[in-house]
Design an enzyme around this catalytic site. Structure first.
Site, mmCIF file in Angstrom:
data_model
loop_
_atom_site.group_PDB
_atom_site.id
_atom_site.type_symbol
_atom_site.label_atom_id
_atom_site.label_comp_id
_atom_site.label_asym_id
_atom_site.label_seq_id
_atom_site.Cartn_x
_atom_site.Cartn_y
_atom_site.Cartn_z
ATOM 1 C CB THR A 170 -28.564 -8.089 10.325
ATOM 2 O OG1 THR A 170 -29.269 -8.698 11.410
ATOM 3 C CG2 THR A 170 -29.515 -7.754 9.199
ATOM 4 C CG ASN A 217 -0.276 -0.348 2.510
ATOM 5 O OD1 ASN A 217 0.339 -1.411 2.632
ATOM 6 N ND2 ASN A 217 -0.349 0.536 3.480
ATOM 7 C CG HIS A 255 -12.435 2.129 2.123
ATOM 8 N ND1 HIS A 255 -11.424 3.040 2.283
ATOM 9 C CD2 HIS A 255 -12.113 1.089 2.922
ATOM 10 C CE1 HIS A 255 -10.543 2.567 3.158
ATOM 11 N NE2 HIS A 255 -10.945 1.383 3.556
ATOM 12 C CB CYS A 278 -0.008 9.657 9.038
ATOM 13 S SG CYS A 278 -0.504 8.411 7.862
HETATM 14 C C1 PLP Z 1 -6.524 -0.106 3.596
HETATM 15 C C2 PLP Z 1 -5.833 -1.398 3.787
HETATM 16 C C3 PLP Z 1 -6.266 -2.326 4.755
HETATM 17 C C4 PLP Z 1 -7.415 -2.020 5.691
HETATM 18 O O1 PLP Z 1 -8.657 -2.029 5.027
HETATM 19 P P1 PLP Z 1 -9.907 -1.324 5.733
HETATM 20 O O2 PLP Z 1 -11.059 -1.681 4.839
HETATM 21 O O3 PLP Z 1 -9.632 0.129 5.752
HETATM 22 O O4 PLP Z 1 -10.044 -1.925 7.087
HETATM 23 C C5 PLP Z 1 -5.608 -3.520 4.868
HETATM 24 N N1 PLP Z 1 -4.554 -3.816 4.072
HETATM 25 C C6 PLP Z 1 -4.110 -2.969 3.133
HETATM 26 C C7 PLP Z 1 -2.964 -3.366 2.262
HETATM 27 C C8 PLP Z 1 -4.717 -1.739 2.962
HETATM 28 O O5 PLP Z 1 -4.261 -0.889 2.047
#
Ligand code: PLP
Length: 393
Positions: free
Chosen positions: A237, A151, A201, A325
């Site tokens: 649910t 990421n 998201h 951060c």
């Molecule tokens: C954003 C992210 C997560 C966490 O996902 P959420 O839906 O925000 O809990 C886990 N792993 C990686 C590589 C991410 O980029």
């Protein structure tokens, strides 16, 4: 120019098509998907349809997709529940130093429960070597968890090779594909993936919804205890609007994938080459070719990432730095340290992640602004002054 959003690795816009698909499931078809009467049928069908869409995208079976509240839950579930289910076989887990905290902090918790975790090193580009994975396997190894793509620095890992090794040794293989799913093609059978985490998201879907793919036959305990939803493995649910939105986002991501890969990677490469050519002492982090199409991560020597972020923000540009951060600390990122950057250089890193809506004009404007900001900050930097003094002639 108004706001320029270059932080798609943090989260993305829920696109209007997705919101539109979700809306009727709040007010019109609000029936509980697990009820017997006909009114719940509409919700049930919508959930099944989303499940089919996701399964198709991965080359998986529908009954192998379990909806969760997002990537963090999927990661926690995959690790904690397999550790529990396979502890008779062994107590050793293999992961890497560059995982998301949803994996790393779960592993640390598991260590406190008596599991042993090997955190593998990566090379200077952030690539995990399949040979290093294989060498770490012990008779007691029950699980290997390696992220599909990082990421922060965008490096895409050799998942199919690692999957083949896991299979050869009879060890379960989980991948955190939160950044990769929807951006690059993933096939669970070809890649020998036993479990895979993804989140809505990060692919223009809603927040708070995700899924865990669990290959049929993998023993895994339920994570949320309660009702019989998700084949008794994840009670609660169903979040029908969220599931519908996730399904729609996946459908759109798949339909536009090829074209987005082309568009985003060309913008990415344009941005990288302009930065490298026009800003001195800038270095790309992460693997150059095996890289997420939307990721640009660069270190600028002699300055702080945080200062760059604040100045970019004043110019309406949203980006991210390599500092931790979320914890509010100014420690450099564990990923940048794992690829061997010294602290002071890791501090000067900037991540810009593109989305389908970003344009060439936005990218060019951002590089222009960045040039000014970097020059401005270096003018005030004692480190830079020292360096120039010592390297004059
Ligand atoms: C954003 C992210 C997560 C966490 O996902 P959420 O839906 O925000 O809990 C886990 N792993 C990686 C590589 C991410 O980029």
């Amino acid at each position: 120019m108004e706001q320029i959003y270059l932080d798609h690795a943090a989260t993305t816009r829920t696109v209007p098509e997705v919101v539109e698909a979700m809306l009727p499931y709040f007010t019109e078809y609000y029936g509980n998907a697990s009820t017997v009467y006909g009114f719940g049928e509409k919700s049930r069908q919508a959930v099944n349809h989303a499940r089919d869409t996701i399964a198709n995208a991965l080359g998986a079976k529908s009954e192998e997709i379990y909806f969760t509240a997002g990537g963090s839950e999927s990661d926690n579930w995959a690790l904690k529940a397999t550790a529990e289910a396979y502890k008779e076989k062994g107590n050793h887990i293999i992961t890497t130093k560059i995982e998301h905290h949803a994996i790393l902090h779960t592993c640390e918790w598991l260590e406190k429960q008596g599991f042993e975790v090997t955190y593998l090193d990566v090379d200077e580009n952030g690539t995990v070597s399949p040979e290093v994975v294989e060498a770490a396997i012990r008779p007691t190894t029950i699980l290997i968890s390696v992220m599909f793509a990082n990421n922060e620095i965008g490096t895409i890992e050799p998942i199919a090779e690692i999957g083949a090794i896991a299979k050869k040794h009879g060890v379960l293989f989980h991948t955190d594909a939160v950044q990769a799913f929807g951006q690059v093609l993933i096939q669970v059978d070809e890649m020998n993936i036993d479990m895979l985490s993804a989140s809505g998201h990060k692919l223009n879907g809603p927040k708070g919804i995700g899924f865990l793919y669990i290959r049929k036959g993998v023993k895994i305990r339920s994570f949320i205890h309660g009702g019989a939803q998700e084949r008794k493995r994840r009670a609660g649910t169903e979040n029908v609007p969220g599931i519908v939105g996730l399904g729609k986002a996946v459908e759109l991501a798949l339909a536009t994938m090829e074209q987005r890969i082309e568009q985003e990677s060309s913008l990415r490469d344009h941005m990288i080459s302009r930065i490298e050519n026009e800003i001195p002492f800038a270095k790309l982090n992460g693997e150059r070719s095996k890289r997420l199409p939307n990721n640009v991560n660069v270190c600028f020597r002699f300055i702080e990432g945080e200062s760059m972020l604040i100045m970019l923000d004043m110019k309406g540009i949203c980006a991210s730095s390599g500092s931790a951060c979320t914890s509010g600390s100014l420690d450099p990122s564990h990923v940048l340290l794992a690829i061997g950057l010294p602290h002071e250089i890791a501090h000067g890193s900037l991540r810009m992640t593109l989305g389908a809506e970003n344009t060439l004009e936005e990218v060019d404007h951002t590089v222009d602004v960045l040039k000014e900001i970097v020059a401005h900050l270096r003018n005030m930097s004692p480190l830079y002054e020292d360096y120039i003094k010592n390297h004059k002639d």
